[in-house]
Design a protein around this motif. Structure first.
Motif, PDB file in Angstrom:
ATOM      1  N   ASN A  75      -0.687 -55.838  54.370  1.00 48.01           N
ATOM      2  CA  ASN A  75      -0.911 -55.255  53.040  1.00 48.01           C
ATOM      3  C   ASN A  75      -1.139 -53.745  53.128  1.00 48.01           C
ATOM      4  OD1 ASN A  75      -0.666 -57.739  51.770  1.00 48.01           O
ATOM      5  ND2 ASN A  75      -2.880 -58.180  51.896  1.00 48.01           N
ATOM      6  N   ALA A  76      -1.777 -53.280  54.214  1.00 48.11           N
ATOM      7  CA  ALA A  76      -2.023 -51.844  54.374  1.00 48.11           C
ATOM      8  C   ALA A  76      -0.718 -51.099  54.573  1.00 48.11           C
ATOM      9  CB  ALA A  76      -2.968 -51.597  55.552  1.00 48.11           C
ATOM     10  N   VAL A  77       0.209 -51.675  55.346  1.00 44.13           N
ATOM     11  CA  VAL A  77       1.511 -51.023  55.538  1.00 44.13           C
ATOM     12  C   VAL A  77       2.298 -51.042  54.235  1.00 44.13           C
ATOM     13  CG1 VAL A  77       3.698 -51.104  56.794  1.00 44.13           C
ATOM     14  CG2 VAL A  77       1.556 -51.672  57.980  1.00 44.13           C
ATOM     15  N   GLU A  78       2.253 -52.136  53.542  1.00 45.01           N
ATOM     16  CA  GLU A  78       3.020 -52.273  52.295  1.00 45.01           C
ATOM     17  C   GLU A  78       2.547 -51.272  51.238  1.00 45.01           C
ATOM     18  OE1 GLU A  78       6.053 -53.404  50.227  1.00 45.01           O
ATOM     19  OE2 GLU A  78       5.573 -54.663  51.958  1.00 45.01           O
ATOM     20  N   SER A  79       1.239 -51.050  51.193  1.00 46.57           N
ATOM     21  CA  SER A  79       0.722 -50.118  50.187  1.00 46.57           C
ATOM     22  C   SER A  79       0.876 -48.662  50.601  1.00 46.57           C
ATOM     23  CB  SER A  79      -0.761 -50.408  49.915  1.00 46.57           C
ATOM     24  OG  SER A  79      -1.531 -50.182  51.090  1.00 46.57           O
ATOM     25  N   CYS A  80       0.908 -48.410  51.909  1.00 43.96           N
ATOM     26  CA  CYS A  80       1.091 -47.068  52.454  1.00 43.96           C
ATOM     27  C   CYS A  80       0.118 -46.076  51.795  1.00 43.96           C
ATOM     28  CB  CYS A  80       2.529 -46.570  52.244  1.00 43.96           C
ATOM     29  SG  CYS A  80       2.928 -45.077  53.173  1.00 43.96           S
ATOM     30  N   ALA A  81      -1.161 -46.431  51.865  1.00 38.08           N
ATOM     31  CA  ALA A  81      -2.169 -45.568  51.263  1.00 38.08           C
ATOM     32  C   ALA A  81      -2.223 -44.216  51.967  1.00 38.08           C
ATOM     33  CB  ALA A  81      -3.531 -46.244  51.322  1.00 38.08           C
ATOM     34  N   SER A  82      -2.017 -44.207  53.299  1.00 36.62           N
ATOM     35  CA  SER A  82      -1.997 -42.967  54.061  1.00 36.62           C
ATOM     36  C   SER A  82      -1.315 -43.217  55.392  1.00 36.62           C
ATOM     37  CB  SER A  82      -3.427 -42.446  54.290  1.00 36.62           C
ATOM     38  OG  SER A  82      -4.148 -43.351  55.106  1.00 36.62           O
ATOM     39  N   GLY A  83      -0.925 -42.143  56.045  1.00 39.45           N
ATOM     40  CA  GLY A  83      -0.296 -42.288  57.346  1.00 39.45           C
ATOM     41  C   GLY A  83      -1.259 -42.889  58.356  1.00 39.45           C
ATOM     42  N   ALA A  84      -2.517 -42.501  58.279  1.00 39.99           N
ATOM     43  CA  ALA A  84      -3.517 -43.027  59.213  1.00 39.99           C
ATOM     44  C   ALA A  84      -3.722 -44.525  58.999  1.00 39.99           C
ATOM     45  CB  ALA A  84      -4.833 -42.287  59.040  1.00 39.99           C
ATOM     46  N   ALA A  85      -3.702 -44.944  57.730  1.00 37.53           N
ATOM     47  CA  ALA A  85      -3.897 -46.356  57.421  1.00 37.53           C
ATOM     48  C   ALA A  85      -2.729 -47.186  57.951  1.00 37.53           C
ATOM     49  CB  ALA A  85      -4.050 -46.550  55.917  1.00 37.53           C
ATOM     50  N   VAL A  86      -1.507 -46.646  57.831  1.00 37.15           N
ATOM     51  CA  VAL A  86      -0.344 -47.375  58.329  1.00 37.15           C
ATOM     52  C   VAL A  86      -0.378 -47.473  59.854  1.00 37.15           C
ATOM     53  CG1 VAL A  86       2.173 -47.299  58.552  1.00 37.15           C
ATOM     54  CG2 VAL A  86       1.098 -46.778  56.357  1.00 37.15           C
ATOM     55  N   ALA A  87      -0.751 -46.398  60.535  1.00 38.35           N
ATOM     56  CA  ALA A  87      -0.838 -46.416  62.001  1.00 38.35           C
ATOM     57  C   ALA A  87      -1.906 -47.400  62.479  1.00 38.35           C
ATOM     58  CB  ALA A  87      -1.144 -45.004  62.508  1.00 38.35           C
ATOM     59  N   ALA A  88      -3.051 -47.422  61.799  1.00 43.33           N
ATOM     60  CA  ALA A  88      -4.112 -48.356  62.166  1.00 43.33           C
ATOM     61  C   ALA A  88      -3.664 -49.804  61.950  1.00 43.33           C
ATOM     62  CB  ALA A  88      -5.369 -48.066  61.359  1.00 43.33           C
ATOM     63  N   ALA A  89      -2.894 -50.011  60.866  1.00 43.30           N
ATOM     64  CA  ALA A  89      -2.405 -51.364  60.594  1.00 43.30           C
ATOM     65  C   ALA A  89      -1.458 -51.817  61.696  1.00 43.30           C
ATOM     66  CB  ALA A  89      -1.720 -51.397  59.233  1.00 43.30           C
ATOM     67  N   GLY A  90      -0.605 -50.917  62.182  1.00 46.55           N
ATOM     68  CA  GLY A  90       0.313 -51.266  63.266  1.00 46.55           C
ATOM     69  C   GLY A  90      -0.445 -51.660  64.528  1.00 46.55           C
TER      70      GLY A  90
END
Length: 274
Positions: free
Chosen positions: A151-166
């Protein structure tokens, strides 16, 4: 009639040796007469003494032999009867006791309480089912983390959030592999239907690990995304496909697991919690 050392006939003469009596040689005719005269009469004093002496010696010898035999018998009985040398006979007390116990066991009526206890599931199966259920509880926490990361990647709230989700998705894949390893070390031979259920669960976790890694690649591909514009490439598609296969395996596992959980009093689960 007696004979001297050369075989000559001898007769007893009471007047010989100055009236003391003794054996003296005789001629053929006199020897036969003397033999006839003395053969049927009482034996001369010397002859009676000689016979008595021989009889006494013989009795003494017999007594000595008899005493020796008695001593040997007593010694043998004492040795064989000692505790150290005694050997149990084939039909001794131990064999009789064993036979008596077996007879009592066969004749004893069956305990109704024991029969009811034997009808319950074996303790081994209960312990194995509880160990497998503990893995299900552990996997439920992993699934929540995976759902939050996707869900964090799908929402792409921030670049840091997407990297942490990965990173969370990669870690979840490693944990799924660990669950598969833990499952392989749990014995399920005491659970009726346990092997088939465990095989379906193993397949579900492997498919989930494949989906986690695919979604982790999707998160890296989405680096630099903006909210509402997250690309859905091949990595995302592989993640969705593997996740669908994992869901099917989970549902089949739960179909097999439900009667096992009910038998041992374990919680019933759904595919969103494993």
């Amino acid at each position: 009639m007696a004979e001297d050392d050369d075989g000559a006939p001898m007769r007893w003469d009471s007047e010989a040796r100055r009236g003391a009596g003794g054996w003296v040689p005789v001629s053929g005719g006199s020897a036969r007469a003397g033999s006839t005269a003395n053969g049927g009469g009482p034996a001369p004093p010397g002859a009676r003494g000689s016979t008595a002496s021989r009889r006494f010696v013989l009795l003494a010898a017999v007594g000595a032999v008899t005493s020796a035999v008695v001593v040997l018998v007593v010694v043998k009985v004492f040795v064989s009867g000692s505790p150290a040398g005694q050997e149990p006979s084939p039909g001794g007390p131990s064999a009789s006791s064993a036979a008596h116990s077996a007879t009592r066991s066969a004749a004893q009526p069956e305990d109704p309480q024991a029969s009811s206890l034997s009808a319950e599931p074996p303790v081994t199966g209960r312990a194995q089912a509880a160990a497998l259920d503990a893995l299900l509880t552990k996997s439920a926490a992993d699934r929540e983390k995976v759902t939050d990361a996707v869900n964090a990647v799908e929402s792409c709230a921030s670049g840091a959030a997407v990297a942490a989700a990965g990173a969370d998705l990669d870690a979840a894949a490693v944990r799924r592999d660990g669950l598969v390893g833990d499952l392989s070390r749990i014995a399920v031979d005491g659970i009726e239907g346990g092997r088939a259920a465990a095989q379906e669960l193993r397949t579900a976790w492997r498919r989930s690990a494949e989906a986690d890694r695919a979604f982790a690649r999707w998160a890296r591909d989405a680096a630099g995304c903006s909210s509402g514009s997250v690309p859905h490439g091949s990595a995302y598609d592989r993640g969705v496909a593997s996740s669908g296969l994992a869901t099917q395996a989970k549902q089949e596992f739960l179909r097999r697991w439900a009667p096992i959980a009910g038998r041992y009093g374990l919680p019933v689960r759904d595919h969103t919690r494993i």
